[in-house]
Design a protein around this motif. Structure first.
Motif, PDB file in Angstrom:
ATOM      1  N   LEU A 203      -8.865  64.862  13.047  1.00  0.00           N
ATOM      2  CA  LEU A 203      -8.413  63.609  11.913  1.00  0.00           C
ATOM      3  C   LEU A 203      -7.437  62.684  12.199  1.00  0.00           C
ATOM      4  O   LEU A 203      -6.868  63.961  11.876  1.00  0.00           O
ATOM      5  N   ASP A 204      -8.291  61.829  12.684  1.00  0.00           N
ATOM      6  CA  ASP A 204      -6.192  61.018  12.184  1.00  0.00           C
ATOM      7  C   ASP A 204      -7.051  59.597  11.290  1.00  0.00           C
ATOM      8  O   ASP A 204      -7.657  59.044  11.047  1.00  0.00           O
ATOM      9  N   ALA A 205      -5.971  59.508  10.736  1.00  0.00           N
ATOM     10  CA  ALA A 205      -5.971  58.753   9.634  1.00  0.00           C
ATOM     11  C   ALA A 205      -5.386  56.894  10.274  1.00  0.00           C
ATOM     12  O   ALA A 205      -4.718  57.191  10.935  1.00  0.00           O
ATOM     13  N   HIS A 206      -5.690  56.573   9.166  1.00  0.00           N
ATOM     14  CA  HIS A 206      -5.126  54.469   9.606  1.00  0.00           C
ATOM     15  C   HIS A 206      -5.031  54.080   8.509  1.00  0.00           C
ATOM     16  O   HIS A 206      -6.191  54.521   7.080  1.00  0.00           O
ATOM     17  N   TYR A 207      -4.422  52.800   8.490  1.00  0.00           N
ATOM     18  CA  TYR A 207      -4.492  51.984   7.140  1.00  0.00           C
ATOM     19  C   TYR A 207      -5.423  50.692   7.359  1.00  0.00           C
ATOM     20  O   TYR A 207      -4.713  50.084   8.170  1.00  0.00           O
ATOM     21  N   ALA A 208      -5.926  49.679   6.961  1.00  0.00           N
ATOM     22  CA  ALA A 208      -6.810  49.038   6.836  1.00  0.00           C
ATOM     23  C   ALA A 208      -6.398  47.939   5.987  1.00  0.00           C
ATOM     24  O   ALA A 208      -7.653  47.032   5.780  1.00  0.00           O
ATOM     25  N   GLY A 209      -5.291  47.751   5.566  1.00  0.00           N
ATOM     26  CA  GLY A 209      -5.418  47.024   3.673  1.00  0.00           C
ATOM     27  C   GLY A 209      -4.439  45.574   4.502  1.00  0.00           C
ATOM     28  O   GLY A 209      -4.633  45.599   6.151  1.00  0.00           O
ATOM     29  N   ASP A 210      -4.449  44.055   4.683  1.00  0.00           N
ATOM     30  CA  ASP A 210      -4.149  42.912   4.806  1.00  0.00           C
ATOM     31  C   ASP A 210      -3.476  42.226   3.647  1.00  0.00           C
ATOM     32  O   ASP A 210      -3.483  42.798   2.296  1.00  0.00           O
ATOM     33  N   ARG A 211      -2.873  41.387   4.734  1.00  0.00           N
ATOM     34  CA  ARG A 211      -1.430  41.109   3.604  1.00  0.00           C
ATOM     35  C   ARG A 211      -2.110  39.718   3.042  1.00  0.00           C
ATOM     36  O   ARG A 211      -1.484  39.666   1.330  1.00  0.00           O
ATOM     37  N   GLY A 212      -3.449  39.764   3.007  1.00  0.00           N
ATOM     38  CA  GLY A 212      -3.848  38.353   2.242  1.00  0.00           C
ATOM     39  C   GLY A 212      -4.288  38.654   1.031  1.00  0.00           C
ATOM     40  O   GLY A 212      -3.596  38.430  -0.331  1.00  0.00           O
ATOM     41  N   PRO A 213      -4.818  39.886   1.213  1.00  0.00           N
ATOM     42  CA  PRO A 213      -6.063  39.952  -0.469  1.00  0.00           C
ATOM     43  C   PRO A 213      -4.962  40.890  -1.265  1.00  0.00           C
ATOM     44  O   PRO A 213      -4.726  40.640  -2.327  1.00  0.00           O
ATOM     45  N   LEU A 214      -4.124  41.595  -0.398  1.00  0.00           N
ATOM     46  CA  LEU A 214      -3.136  42.194  -1.703  1.00  0.00           C
ATOM     47  C   LEU A 214      -2.118  40.966  -2.372  1.00  0.00           C
ATOM     48  O   LEU A 214      -1.394  41.324  -3.629  1.00  0.00           O
ATOM     49  N   PHE A 215      -2.111  40.253  -1.447  1.00  0.00           N
ATOM     50  CA  PHE A 215      -0.501  39.053  -1.834  1.00  0.00           C
ATOM     51  C   PHE A 215      -1.128  38.345  -3.057  1.00  0.00           C
ATOM     52  O   PHE A 215      -1.110  38.311  -4.390  1.00  0.00           O
TER      53      PHE A 215
ATOM     54  N   ARG B 183      -4.226  48.651 -10.644  1.00  0.00           N
ATOM     55  CA  ARG B 183      -5.668  47.761  -9.721  1.00  0.00           C
ATOM     56  C   ARG B 183      -4.355  47.385  -8.072  1.00  0.00           C
ATOM     57  O   ARG B 183      -5.329  48.433  -6.919  1.00  0.00           O
ATOM     58  N   ILE B 184      -3.548  47.165  -8.052  1.00  0.00           N
ATOM     59  CA  ILE B 184      -2.837  47.958  -6.688  1.00  0.00           C
ATOM     60  C   ILE B 184      -3.078  49.206  -6.076  1.00  0.00           C
ATOM     61  O   ILE B 184      -3.412  48.832  -4.973  1.00  0.00           O
ATOM     62  N   ARG B 185      -2.917  50.048  -7.378  1.00  0.00           N
ATOM     63  CA  ARG B 185      -2.753  51.313  -5.973  1.00  0.00           C
ATOM     64  C   ARG B 185      -4.127  51.263  -5.292  1.00  0.00           C
ATOM     65  O   ARG B 185      -4.911  52.178  -4.714  1.00  0.00           O
ATOM     66  N   LYS B 186      -4.645  50.681  -6.500  1.00  0.00           N
ATOM     67  CA  LYS B 186      -6.860  50.874  -6.476  1.00  0.00           C
ATOM     68  C   LYS B 186      -6.937  50.099  -4.927  1.00  0.00           C
ATOM     69  O   LYS B 186      -7.661  51.021  -4.217  1.00  0.00           O
ATOM     70  N   TYR B 187      -6.223  48.979  -4.390  1.00  0.00           N
ATOM     71  CA  TYR B 187      -6.688  48.652  -3.270  1.00  0.00           C
ATOM     72  C   TYR B 187      -5.671  49.335  -2.097  1.00  0.00           C
ATOM     73  O   TYR B 187      -6.503  49.803  -1.021  1.00  0.00           O
ATOM     74  N   ILE B 188      -4.268  50.052  -2.449  1.00  0.00           N
ATOM     75  CA  ILE B 188      -3.941  50.626  -1.293  1.00  0.00           C
ATOM     76  C   ILE B 188      -4.570  51.596  -1.230  1.00  0.00           C
ATOM     77  O   ILE B 188      -5.085  52.437   0.288  1.00  0.00           O
ATOM     78  N   TRP B 189      -4.895  52.912  -1.960  1.00  0.00           N
ATOM     79  CA  TRP B 189      -5.709  53.637  -1.891  1.00  0.00           C
ATOM     80  C   TRP B 189      -6.773  53.466  -1.105  1.00  0.00           C
ATOM     81  O   TRP B 189      -7.099  53.945  -0.312  1.00  0.00           O
ATOM     82  N   SER B 190      -8.141  52.540  -1.683  1.00  0.00           N
ATOM     83  CA  SER B 190      -8.700  52.644  -0.847  1.00  0.00           C
ATOM     84  C   SER B 190      -8.468  52.064   0.725  1.00  0.00           C
ATOM     85  O   SER B 190      -9.314  51.751   0.943  1.00  0.00           O
ATOM     86  N   SER B 191      -7.423  51.350   0.472  1.00  0.00           N
ATOM     87  CA  SER B 191      -7.438  51.172   2.499  1.00  0.00           C
ATOM     88  C   SER B 191      -6.861  52.683   3.120  1.00  0.00           C
ATOM     89  O   SER B 191      -6.530  51.850   4.630  1.00  0.00           O
ATOM     90  N   VAL B 192      -6.417  53.108   2.581  1.00  0.00           N
ATOM     91  CA  VAL B 192      -6.507  55.073   3.203  1.00  0.00           C
ATOM     92  C   VAL B 192      -7.498  55.762   3.824  1.00  0.00           C
ATOM     93  O   VAL B 192      -8.541  55.571   3.035  1.00  0.00           O
ATOM     94  N   ASN B 193      -7.416  55.931   5.349  1.00  0.00           N
ATOM     95  CA  ASN B 193      -8.688  56.578   5.473  1.00  0.00           C
ATOM     96  C   ASN B 193      -8.565  57.450   6.003  1.00  0.00           C
ATOM     97  O   ASN B 193      -7.635  56.756   7.450  1.00  0.00           O
TER      98      ASN B 193
END
Length: 392
Positions: free
Chosen positions: A2-14, A38-48
């Motif tokens: 199983l490979d992991a990837h990060y799906a976060g973007d600069r715009g929404p996080l900024f 709130r920032i952790r929730k975004y980052i955690w949810s971007s880790v797949n």
């Protein structure tokens, strides 16, 4: 596999970082507990991991209440330390009148700092335990066993050994402390285990040792040759090399420790982050943040001088309005500067590291079941109170 990837973007996080930073400033820092959540929730949810994203279930209110409780305990603890110092004639609260009093006051200050060190290590373990207890993946929560005081005592001993050996035992410190925490970490009803050898980390620390040798050799050469230029040049090279060496050590140590982590005795991991990628992100991202911030603040300063001259001629009311607008813009610029660091430095590093992680024998994950909620996993109170919980 199983490979992991990060799906976060600069715009929404900024956007999220700027809004939460503004709310934190407006509330005089109180909102920072909700902002971090709130920032952790975004980052955690971007880790797949595969097709399943991580979930952070912590809340701002529990972090805020944990912080208040930690402040009370910390105040009592430091009060007791100061009472003990006062009993022996040492105090931090009076102006020294003689060199002897200044020396004893400095001694009291260092004792106070040393007294806080165990609490810092205690806070680091509790912060990690809290984040584990509030993290879920595929509906199964992580967790850690109690052991903060054991970690604090071990960390204190390892740091003393590392400093006493001028950094030679840094690999021993890194491996033993990580093993202590990993061996107490769970995913559902499956336990992690840290294998490997601490001596294998010597290679990862080679740039740190070479940088220290450069600083020492440069200093000796400067003394022998009686040349400040040689000493200064060696100092600059050594310091830069040392800073890069710290990053290189952390990256390579992470790779090795990840490769020797085992879950449930049969699930393995691998990570291949590149030092060049991390260092270039830190340098280029940092330069980008400084450049944009400098331009914004320079523009605000220039606008201030342009606006204030006619405003002064219009009366006190105009000056007040102009000052209020300038203050709001300055606060917004501060919020933007911190947010830029998050999206140009921190998130790219997280994305790079996560994208190199692989889980071996991932089919066995389906056999892992839910674990009971970890009671006593507090909300990072000491970490926030001692300012060691600022990292994501």
């Amino acid at each position: 596999m199983l490979d992991a990837h990060y799906a976060g973007d600069r715009g929404p996080l900024f956007k999220l970082a700027v809004v939460t930073a503004m709310l934190t400033i407006v509330t005089l820092g109180i909102y920072r507990f909700w902002a971090k959540t709130r920032i952790r929730k975004y980052i955690w949810s971007s880790v797949n991991g595969g097709q399943d994203a991580f979930e952070y279930t912590g809340t701002g209110i529990e972090k805020f209440l944990g912080f208040l409780m930690a402040i009370v305990i910390l105040a009592i603890y430091l009060g007791i330390v100061q009472m003990i110092l006062f009993y022996f004639g040492l105090t931090l609260f009076t102006a020294p009148e003689t060199p002897q009093q200044a020396l004893t006051q400095m001694f009291a200050f260092y004792i106070t700092v040393l007294a806080v060190l165990p609490l810092i290590f205690f806070a680091q373990y509790r912060a990690r335990r809290y984040k584990m207890a509030r993290t879920r993946w595929r509906g199964v929560r992580f967790g850690m066993e109690k052991g903060a005081w054991g970690y604090a005592l071990r960390a204190l001993g390892h740091w003393i050994a590392t400093l006493a050996t001028f950094g030679i035992l840094l690999p021993w410190q890194t491996f033993r402390l990580e093993k202590y925490m990993t061996d107490r970490t769970w995913y559902g009803d499956a336990q992690f285990r840290q294998d490997g050898k601490w001596t294998a980390l010597f290679g990862a620390a080679r740039h740190i040792y070479l940088a220290m040798a450069t600083l020492l050799a440069g200093g000796l050469a400067g003394i022998v040759a009686q040349s400040d230029v040689v000493a200064a040049l060696a100092g600059v090279v050594g310091v830069i090399w040392f800073m890069v060496g710290i990053v290189s050590y952390r990256v390579n140590a992470f790779r090795y420790l990840t490769a020797y982590k085992i879950l449930d005795g049969r699930i393995g991991f691998a990570a291949q982050p590149e030092t060049v990628n991390v260092v270039s992100t830190l340098i280029l991202g940092g330069l980008m943040v400084m450049l944009i911030s400098a331009l914004v603040f320079a523009g605000l300063s220039a606008a201030w001088f342009v606006v204030m001259t006619p405003a002064a001629l219009m009366g006190e009311g105009a000056v007040f309005v102009a000052g209020l607008v300038a203050a709001v813009l300055y606060v917004l610029a501060l919020a933007m500067s911190g947010s830029l660091a998050l999206v140009w430095v921190i998130q790219p590093v997280i994305g790079h590291v996560v994208g190199t992680v692989t889980v071996h024998n991932s089919d066995a994950l389906g056999e892992i079941r839910q674990r009971a909620h970890d009671s006593g996993a507090d909300a990072e109170g000491f970490a926030d109170a001692l300012d060691v919980g600022g990292a994501i």
